[in-house]
Design an enzyme around this catalytic site. Structure first.
Site, PDB file in Angstrom:
ATOM      1  N   THR A   1       1.341  -0.878  -0.087  1.00 15.95           N
ATOM      2  CA  THR A   1       0.308  -0.236   0.071  1.00 15.95           C
ATOM      3  C   THR A   1       1.202   1.600  -0.483  1.00 15.95           C
ATOM      4  O   THR A   1       1.406   1.080   0.510  1.00 15.95           O
ATOM      5  CB  THR A   1      -0.775   0.064   1.420  1.00 15.95           C
ATOM      6  OG1 THR A   1      -2.216  -1.280   1.113  1.00 15.95           O
ATOM      7  CG2 THR A   1      -1.736   1.466   1.428  1.00 15.95           C
ATOM      8  N   SER A   2       0.285   2.357  -0.302  1.00 13.96           N
ATOM      9  CA  SER A   2       0.980   3.543  -0.677  1.00 13.96           C
ATOM     10  C   SER A   2       2.900   2.785  -1.271  1.00 13.96           C
ATOM     11  O   SER A   2       2.954   2.838  -2.644  1.00 13.96           O
ATOM     12  CB  SER A   2       0.847   4.647   0.442  1.00 13.96           C
ATOM     13  OG  SER A   2       1.681   5.472   0.361  1.00 13.96           O
ATOM     14  N   SER A   3       4.034   3.562  -0.007  1.00 12.90           N
ATOM     15  CA  SER A   3       5.150   3.386  -0.517  1.00 12.90           C
ATOM     16  C   SER A   3       5.411   1.892  -0.560  1.00 12.90           C
ATOM     17  O   SER A   3       6.155   1.713  -1.381  1.00 12.90           O
ATOM     18  CB  SER A   3       5.644   3.868   0.838  1.00 12.90           C
ATOM     19  OG  SER A   3       6.830   3.469   0.836  1.00 12.90           O
TER      20      SER A   3
ATOM     21  N   TYR B   1      -1.409  -1.236  -4.589  1.00 14.86           N
ATOM     22  CA  TYR B   1      -2.102  -0.066  -3.855  1.00 14.86           C
ATOM     23  C   TYR B   1      -1.742   0.837  -3.424  1.00 14.86           C
ATOM     24  O   TYR B   1      -1.749   1.619  -2.696  1.00 14.86           O
ATOM     25  CB  TYR B   1      -3.749  -0.822  -2.677  1.00 14.86           C
ATOM     26  CG  TYR B   1      -3.612  -1.650  -2.567  1.00 14.86           C
ATOM     27  CD1 TYR B   1      -5.683  -1.764  -2.719  1.00 14.86           C
ATOM     28  CD2 TYR B   1      -3.778  -3.601  -1.616  1.00 14.86           C
ATOM     29  CE1 TYR B   1      -6.050  -2.868  -3.083  1.00 14.86           C
ATOM     30  CE2 TYR B   1      -3.834  -4.694  -2.743  1.00 14.86           C
ATOM     31  CZ  TYR B   1      -5.076  -4.364  -2.837  1.00 14.86           C
ATOM     32  OH  TYR B   1      -5.317  -5.399  -3.068  1.00 14.86           O
TER      33      TYR B   1
ATOM     34  N   HIS C   1      -6.782   8.613  -0.369  1.00 12.11           N
ATOM     35  CA  HIS C   1      -5.101   8.087  -0.497  1.00 12.11           C
ATOM     36  C   HIS C   1      -5.827   7.360   1.246  1.00 12.11           C
ATOM     37  O   HIS C   1      -5.416   7.149   2.317  1.00 12.11           O
ATOM     38  CB  HIS C   1      -4.137   8.485  -0.193  1.00 12.11           C
ATOM     39  CG  HIS C   1      -3.184   7.753   0.342  1.00 12.11           C
ATOM     40  ND1 HIS C   1      -2.329   7.416  -1.565  1.00 12.11           N
ATOM     41  CD2 HIS C   1      -1.900   7.796   0.411  1.00 12.11           C
ATOM     42  CE1 HIS C   1      -0.857   6.601  -1.356  1.00 12.11           C
ATOM     43  NE2 HIS C   1      -0.971   6.998  -0.258  1.00 12.11           N
TER      44      HIS C   1
END
Ligand SMILES: *[C@@H]1O[C@H](CO)[C@@H](O)[C@H](O)[C@H]1NC(C)=O
Length: 295
Positions: free
Chosen positions: A138-140, A162, A279
């Site tokens: 997720t994200s990073s 994601y 986000h």
């Protein structure tokens, strides 16, 4: 009597929830660890023969333990007998390095290299199936999912990311954290053609001519932290690398408001656009396990 019953009842309850949550175990020596990452593993008591491995990568400021508690992968590991690895990046505000030349190079001695070494360790220690190694994040963690698909396409069979960015989007940034990175990428302003992105990916593992992982990507249209525009860039990247063209949109899939963008026959690259979602897009473990071929 009563109080001791209560205590043992509570203890039994907490033991139960511990095993259901899949307590992670720290692995101090998994091999070369050039950037001092922390490896945490969950091996369910009923392990499948030649189990699959899912590497699951947290977002910035996260930890493997926290990401494990936020997702259902470990209870699904109890059901299906696969192994999970939930590592922690304890540098750069808890973000994975997706910017340095080292991490953007196969065998380059960066974060991607340390993560790949966790996989090699796990395959040999648990006799895991090298053809069933998967990565999600997720994200990073999704940015690193893209980087691993590009730098270690020989290691990962499939990936699900994601709310991240294309591999190489942050190349050359002094950091990978929102606090210190060049913001151009997160703002959706690193724009390249499909051919350019394909060259960026190929340059991360020069001479590699094998297949790239099956990839599915998720992004919310209301994401203002890692711009939604990054989904289109990642789509250009992976459809180019794998060599696929757009086939069709399937609306309200896997749920209302999500559009499934199908490339080729839909078995190698899929993108999900989540209308109105910010986000980050919630993890869809059930869809991931299908994509990985575990269920
Ligand atoms: C497919 O869906 C995406 C996301 O909603 C949209 O941006 C794109 O224009 C659609 N493409 C077509 C051909 O409808």
């Amino acid at each position: 009597m009563l109080s001791s019953f209560k205590i043992s009842g509570l203890a039994a309850l907490s033991l139960l929830s511990l095993s259901a949550n899949g307590a992670l175990v720290s692995v101090p020596n998994f091999g070369a660890n050039p950037t001092n990452l922390l490896m945490n593993i969950y091996v369910p008591s009923k392990l499948a023969t030649n189990p699959a491995i899912i590497l699951a990568l947290h977002g910035c400021s996260g930890t493997g333990e926290f990401y494990a508690s936020q997702t259902k992968y470990n209870s699904l590991a109890d059901t299906h007998g696969f192994i999970t690895i939930f590592p922690s990046a304890n540098h750069d505000n808890g973000c994975w390095d997706v910017a340095s030349t080292k991490t953007l190079t196969h065998g380059g001695g960066g974060d991607s290299n340390g993560l790949a070494n966790m996989i090699s360790y796990t395959i040999s220690k648990y006799n895991a199936d090298p053809k069933k190694v998967f990565v999600t994040g997720t994200s990073s963690g999704s940015m690193m999912t893209n980087v691993l698909a590009a730098t270690y396409p020989d290691v990962f069979a499939a990936a699900s990311g994601y709310s991240g960015v294309a591999a190489g989007c942050l190349a050359g940034s002094p950091s990978s954290s929102p606090q210190a990175a060049d913001p151009t990428c997160a703002n959706g302003k690193v724009i390249k053609t499909s051919a350019e992105w394909t060259s960026v990916v190929k340059a991360m593992y020069p001479g590699y001519s094998g297949a790239y992982p099956r990839i599915q990507l998720w992004h919310g249209t209301a994401d203002t932290f890692v711009s939604y525009a990054n989904l289109a860039e990642a789509v250009k990247e992976w459809s180019g690398v794998i060599g696929l063209t757009f086939t069709k949109n399937v609306t309200n899939t896997p749920q209302s408001g999500y559009t499934q963008m199908v490339y080729g026959d839909g078995t190698r690259f899929i993108a999900y656009s989540a209308a109105g979602v910010g986000h980050t897009v919630p993890v869809h473990e059930d869809v991931d396990l299908k994509w990985f071929g575990i269920v």
